[in-house]
Design an enzyme around this catalytic site. Sequence first.
Site, PDB file in Angstrom:
ATOM      1  N   GLU A  16       0.818  -1.214   0.000  1.00 54.71           N
ATOM      2  CA  GLU A  16       0.000   0.000   0.000  1.00 54.71           C
ATOM      3  C   GLU A  16       0.860   1.276   0.000  1.00 54.71           C
ATOM      4  O   GLU A  16       0.405   2.334   0.443  1.00 54.71           O
ATOM      5  CB  GLU A  16      -0.953  -0.027   1.192  1.00 54.71           C
ATOM      6  N   SER A 159      -6.753  -2.532   1.581  1.00 53.88           N
ATOM      7  CA  SER A 159      -7.064  -2.013   0.247  1.00 53.88           C
ATOM      8  C   SER A 159      -7.498  -3.105  -0.727  1.00 53.88           C
ATOM      9  O   SER A 159      -7.408  -2.940  -1.941  1.00 53.88           O
ATOM     10  CB  SER A 159      -5.868  -1.245  -0.344  1.00 53.88           C
ATOM     11  N   TYR A 233      -9.937   2.765  -6.311  1.00 49.07           N
ATOM     12  CA  TYR A 233      -9.176   3.966  -6.636  1.00 49.07           C
ATOM     13  C   TYR A 233      -9.311   4.457  -8.076  1.00 49.07           C
ATOM     14  O   TYR A 233      -8.705   5.457  -8.436  1.00 49.07           O
ATOM     15  CB  TYR A 233      -7.692   3.732  -6.310  1.00 49.07           C
ATOM     16  N   ARG A 271     -12.092   2.285  10.881  1.00 45.38           N
ATOM     17  CA  ARG A 271     -13.169   2.097   9.898  1.00 45.38           C
ATOM     18  C   ARG A 271     -13.461   0.612   9.787  1.00 45.38           C
ATOM     19  O   ARG A 271     -12.556  -0.191   9.556  1.00 45.38           O
ATOM     20  CB  ARG A 271     -12.754   2.651   8.531  1.00 45.38           C
ATOM     21  N   ASP A 273     -15.573  -2.545   8.027  1.00 48.69           N
ATOM     22  CA  ASP A 273     -16.248  -2.970   6.806  1.00 48.69           C
ATOM     23  C   ASP A 273     -17.209  -4.109   7.110  1.00 48.69           C
ATOM     24  O   ASP A 273     -16.869  -5.039   7.857  1.00 48.69           O
ATOM     25  CB  ASP A 273     -15.225  -3.429   5.765  1.00 48.69           C
ATOM     26  N   GLU A 285     -13.949  -6.848   8.442  1.00 46.94           N
ATOM     27  CA  GLU A 285     -12.636  -6.506   8.998  1.00 46.94           C
ATOM     28  C   GLU A 285     -12.646  -5.057   9.454  1.00 46.94           C
ATOM     29  O   GLU A 285     -13.582  -4.302   9.169  1.00 46.94           O
ATOM     30  CB  GLU A 285     -11.528  -6.728   7.966  1.00 46.94           C
ATOM     31  N   ASN A 287     -10.138  -1.454   9.931  1.00 48.43           N
ATOM     32  CA  ASN A 287      -8.937  -0.745   9.506  1.00 48.43           C
ATOM     33  C   ASN A 287      -8.531   0.237  10.597  1.00 48.43           C
ATOM     34  O   ASN A 287      -9.301   1.136  10.949  1.00 48.43           O
ATOM     35  CB  ASN A 287      -9.207   0.023   8.207  1.00 48.43           C
ATOM     36  N   GLY A 291      -7.403   4.797   4.869  1.00 49.82           N
ATOM     37  CA  GLY A 291      -6.866   5.759   3.922  1.00 49.82           C
ATOM     38  C   GLY A 291      -7.476   7.137   4.060  1.00 49.82           C
ATOM     39  O   GLY A 291      -8.668   7.287   4.355  1.00 49.82           O
TER      40      GLY A 291
END
Length: 322
Positions: A16, A159, A233, A271, A273, A285, A287, A291
Amino acid sequence: MRRKHIAVLRGGPSDEYEVSMKTGAGVLGALRESDYVTHDVVITKAGEWLIGGRVRTPEQALSAIDGVFIALHGAYGEDGTVQRLLDRHSIPYTGSGAYASGIAMNKALTKGHVKDLGLKLAPHMQLTRDSMPNVTKTAENIADLFGPTYVVKPLKGGSSIGTQIAVGTTQLAEALERSFAVYDEVIVEKLIEGKEATIGVVEGFRGEELYCLPVIEIVPPASSNFFSVEAKYNGTTQEICPARFSHDQKQAIARVGANVHKALGLRHYSRTDVILSGDDVYFLEVNTLPGLTTESLIPNALKAVGCSYDEFVLHILENALA
């Protein structure tokens, strides 16, 4: 009065690297007009620390530094490694501590730590390259436990890098072969059909101990059957905020995000998910350093509540320095 010196760590020896460079650029921009003196510290893919393009030891790079904004993602930056280094030097930093970071980075460990919260988890299995001599037989065994559709992911990482969808045992065996050509450990999950969503949690924001940002509904393009790294992205994914879910569904997702943040002992922001399948919320999961690029999800949710990117960055940094 001396202005505080803040090092922004970005780059790093992980898959990443590019995302981290963009996150770090955003953070540096947000702090440009602040009362802090910023230092752009780039960690190369080889693990070298650079300031102004010149190699420095971590000790040199961190001398006279009052705090660190960790803009790293993935291995080294998000797994507890850099956190332990900063702890040894007694330098405050943004994001979760070393122990919590190490747990959250490991998808199987994370599921083990949150299973007592009553969360719905997809059936899953952790696999190690060295303990799996026969990929086809392993795929057949997994099919007997749960199937016929699967998600294969690196055990550690973010990511969606390295994530694959497989249907049936043949595709699963092929996906495992591809994964083990790159990664030592993977996790295989039963694919849960539903709508992808994410929820950001921010500590001490707007007078709340844990402030849940609006739920974001993630709608990948028709050409992608999940929220892949490319879809994240390249601007083709719809990120709908606030999500088009019912009030009860959004509240249920927010509870998952807040409960996971607390149960893992995370810090400052995170964050989570999830997959919304009917009214059931499946935890995927979490984070610990999500990002913060212009394409990232947290900045999207911040806009929905009238919070600027700069305001958020300052809030996180001030929490770390408090």
